[in-house]
Design a protein around this motif. Structure first.
Motif, short mmCIF file in Angstrom:
data_model
loop_
_atom_site.label_atom_id
_atom_site.label_comp_id
_atom_site.label_asym_id
_atom_site.label_seq_id
_atom_site.Cartn_x
_atom_site.Cartn_y
_atom_site.Cartn_z
N GLU A 306 -0.36 -44.74 35.16
CA GLU A 306 -1.24 -43.86 34.38
C GLU A 306 -2.11 -44.89 33.45
O GLU A 306 -3.41 -44.51 33.16
CB GLU A 306 -0.51 -42.85 33.57
N ILE A 307 -1.55 -45.80 33.06
CA ILE A 307 -2.31 -46.83 32.16
C ILE A 307 -3.41 -47.57 32.76
O ILE A 307 -4.45 -47.81 32.47
CB ILE A 307 -1.20 -47.87 31.36
N ARG A 308 -3.19 -47.89 34.05
CA ARG A 308 -4.09 -48.80 34.76
C ARG A 308 -5.08 -47.66 35.23
O ARG A 308 -6.41 -47.99 35.37
CB ARG A 308 -3.42 -49.01 36.12
N TYR A 309 -4.90 -46.46 35.56
CA TYR A 309 -5.81 -45.37 35.97
C TYR A 309 -6.90 -45.07 34.62
O TYR A 309 -8.10 -45.43 34.89
CB TYR A 309 -5.26 -44.18 36.28
N VAL A 310 -6.25 -45.14 33.53
CA VAL A 310 -7.21 -44.86 32.36
C VAL A 310 -8.15 -46.08 32.15
O VAL A 310 -9.42 -46.17 31.72
CB VAL A 310 -6.35 -45.10 31.05
N ARG A 311 -7.74 -47.34 32.20
CA ARG A 311 -8.10 -48.66 32.25
C ARG A 311 -9.34 -48.63 33.18
O ARG A 311 -10.48 -49.19 33.07
CB ARG A 311 -7.34 -49.70 32.47
N LEU A 334 -3.96 -38.46 29.39
CA LEU A 334 -3.65 -39.96 29.41
C LEU A 334 -4.00 -40.88 28.42
O LEU A 334 -2.95 -41.70 28.00
CB LEU A 334 -3.71 -40.22 30.92
N LYS A 335 -5.17 -40.83 28.05
CA LYS A 335 -5.74 -41.99 27.25
C LYS A 335 -5.07 -41.91 25.75
O LYS A 335 -4.43 -42.58 25.07
CB LYS A 335 -7.18 -41.78 27.08
N PHE A 337 -2.07 -39.72 25.18
CA PHE A 337 -0.54 -39.98 25.41
C PHE A 337 -0.08 -41.16 25.44
O PHE A 337 0.98 -41.79 24.81
CB PHE A 337 -0.17 -39.16 26.63
N HIS A 338 -1.00 -42.49 26.04
CA HIS A 338 -0.60 -43.71 26.01
C HIS A 338 -1.03 -44.59 25.00
O HIS A 338 -0.96 -45.64 24.78
CB HIS A 338 -0.87 -44.30 27.37
N GLY A 339 -1.82 -43.88 23.93
CA GLY A 339 -2.43 -44.53 22.83
C GLY A 339 -3.38 -45.76 23.29
O GLY A 339 -3.13 -46.65 22.59
N ILE A 340 -4.40 -45.29 24.17
CA ILE A 340 -5.16 -46.45 24.50
C ILE A 340 -6.47 -46.23 23.63
O ILE A 340 -7.08 -45.32 23.95
CB ILE A 340 -5.42 -46.42 26.18
N GLU A 341 -6.85 -47.16 23.16
CA GLU A 341 -8.08 -47.28 22.30
C GLU A 341 -9.16 -47.98 23.21
O GLU A 341 -9.04 -48.73 24.18
CB GLU A 341 -7.77 -48.23 21.14
#
Length: 444
Positions: A306-311, A334-335, A337-341
């Motif tokens: 999920e993190i790779r997908y968001v990136r 997902l962005k 949920f995983h706290g991706i800025e």
């Protein structure tokens, strides 16, 4: 109490008695094939003479919830979706060819002709006339030449006598049966068997039966649309053996919530080399999948995927939030949920500092038999590095001179590594992310 008189009906169903209808049967109101409902009660209603049919209407066009004068006869889906109707005001549908005859041989109704207009500059309706209408109508009347037919909302409920469909429309390739009264898969099979050229079948807004047993193998169907049909994933899995060559399957509006095991082996959608997407993208987009292509999706793999997908989405979609939302419906969820800025360069950052923000760490393992054992190397590379450029770098990293390298992405949970076979594509296009492992093989 609804007791409407029979109105003009282009496809008449004839006189009906209460015994002609059964519980769970889909019907439409005589004279209005778009007013579709399900029979929930057949019998007497207190205070009224004769037999009545309790119908739960799909368009919520009713009077009550299945009860009348304090007596409950059935439970409707909503407070005003049901009504009691005299049997002669309901139709259980027609054979496909009867609907076809009406659709392509019938004359335009006054209402249809009145709806054919454009708006003038002063916003007034100006009637229009189709040039060559008679010529078009004449062509459509030759059913043996028909390759595409739309029979949406015409009350089709059965295939009809064996042999007649094939004798009438043998060349049909596309058939739209949206919004009819079909529910029995045996009737669907009966229609498809008689149409050997059929490629595309649309059954949207037909509430299909949960019993799909006995379906024959239909090798010629490639596109199936089952939007809003009430189908479950279990039924989809049962149908796959009957539709082995399907290339497109549409399942929108079915509230599928229990997809746990998916197998996409030898399917282009799961093969990046054939325009498909990597395993991690499938895992990220399918929130509930637990087993993919026979491999368990662990909590760790799901998180990393999920993190790779968001990136990946962030690297490709910058200027069009609406398009991103449309193409990647889980991206925002997902962005967050995983706290991706959003990745932004620090103020005043230049040169190597700014470039480092887009670097990813990958492990390279040389497995080429002719080279011998070499220690794995971990390198930080720009995510935009192309496959071709990485091959050149591998030649330098492993001091390869006599062979041409071939690269594979090794993913956790995937039974086989993914070939990176497009030299012009970036490594992130293939799903390479932080911590990925790439195998360096030699071309045969």
């Amino acid at each position: 109490m609804q007791n409407c008189m029979d109105t003009s009906n282009p496809i008449s169903s004839g006189s009906k008695s209460g015994s002609d209808f059964v519980m769970g049967q889909r019907v439409h109101f005589v004279g209005d094939t778009r007013r579709i409902g399900t029979v929930k009660y057949v019998g007497e209603v207190e205070g009224y003479e004769g037999n009545w049919v309790g119908v739960d209407w799909e368009n919520a066009d009713g009077k009550h919830d299945g009860s009348h004068n304090g007596v409950r006869y059935f439970q409707a889906q909503g407070p005003k979706t049901a009504s009691f109707v005299r049997p002669h005001n309901l139709s259980s549908g027609f054979p496909l060819l009867k609907a076809l005859e009406f659709r392509y041989h019938g004359q335009s109704t006054k209402q249809e002709e009145e709806e054919m207009y454009v708006l003038s500059a002063t916003n007034k309706k100006v009637s229009i006339e189709l040039l060559g209408k008679d010529k078009i109508q004449n062509k459509l009347s030759r059913f043996d030449e028909l390759t595409s037919a739309s029979l949406a909302y015409l009350g089709v409920s059965l295939a009809g006598p064996p042999g007649q469909i094939n004798a009438t429309i043998p060349r049909l390739k596309e058939l739209d049966l949206t919004g009819n009264l079909l529910s029995d898969w045996r009737e669907i099979a009966g229609i498809c068997i008689e149409l050997p050229a059929l490629v595309t079948l649309n059954l949207s807004y037909n509430i299909m039966s949960h019993d799909v047993s006995g379906m024959p193998v239909l090798n010629h169907i490639k596109v199936v649309v089952l939007n809003h049909t009430g189908i479950s994933w279990k039924q989809v899995e049962m149908l796959k053996d009957s539709l082995p060559l399907v290339e497109e399957l549409h399942l929108r509006g079915n509230k599928l919530r229990r997809i746990t095991d998916i197998r996409l082996s030898e399917n282009p959608i799961a093969d990046p080399g054939r325009g498909g997407v990597p395993r991690f993208v499938l895992i990220a987009r399918l929130a509930k999948v637990e087993i993919l292509n026979g491999s368990q999706v662990s909590p760790r793999e799901r998180k990393e995927s999920e993190i790779r997908y968001v990136r990946l989405v962030m690297s490709k979609c910058h200027d069009n939030p609406e398009e991103t939302k449309k193409l990647h419906p889980r991206f925002a969820e997902l962005k967050t949920f995983h706290g991706i800025e959003d990745e932004k360069a620090a103020s005043g950052a230049t040169g190597p500092q700014k470039m480092s923000l887009s670097l990813i760490s990958i492990t390279l393992k040389c497995v080429a038999a002719s080279i011998g054992e070499k220690a794995p190397l971990t390198k930080k590379l720009p995510a935009t590095t192309t496959v071709g450029k990485l091959k050149i770098l591998c030649e330098s990293f492993f001091k390869i001179k006599s062979i041409k390298p071939k690269l594979f992405l090794q993913e956790e949970g995937s039974p086989l590594p993914t070939l990176l076979d497009d030299d012009m594509a970036s490594i992130i296009d293939f799903g390479v992310g932080n911590g990925s492992t790439i195998l360096v093989e030699e071309e045969c």
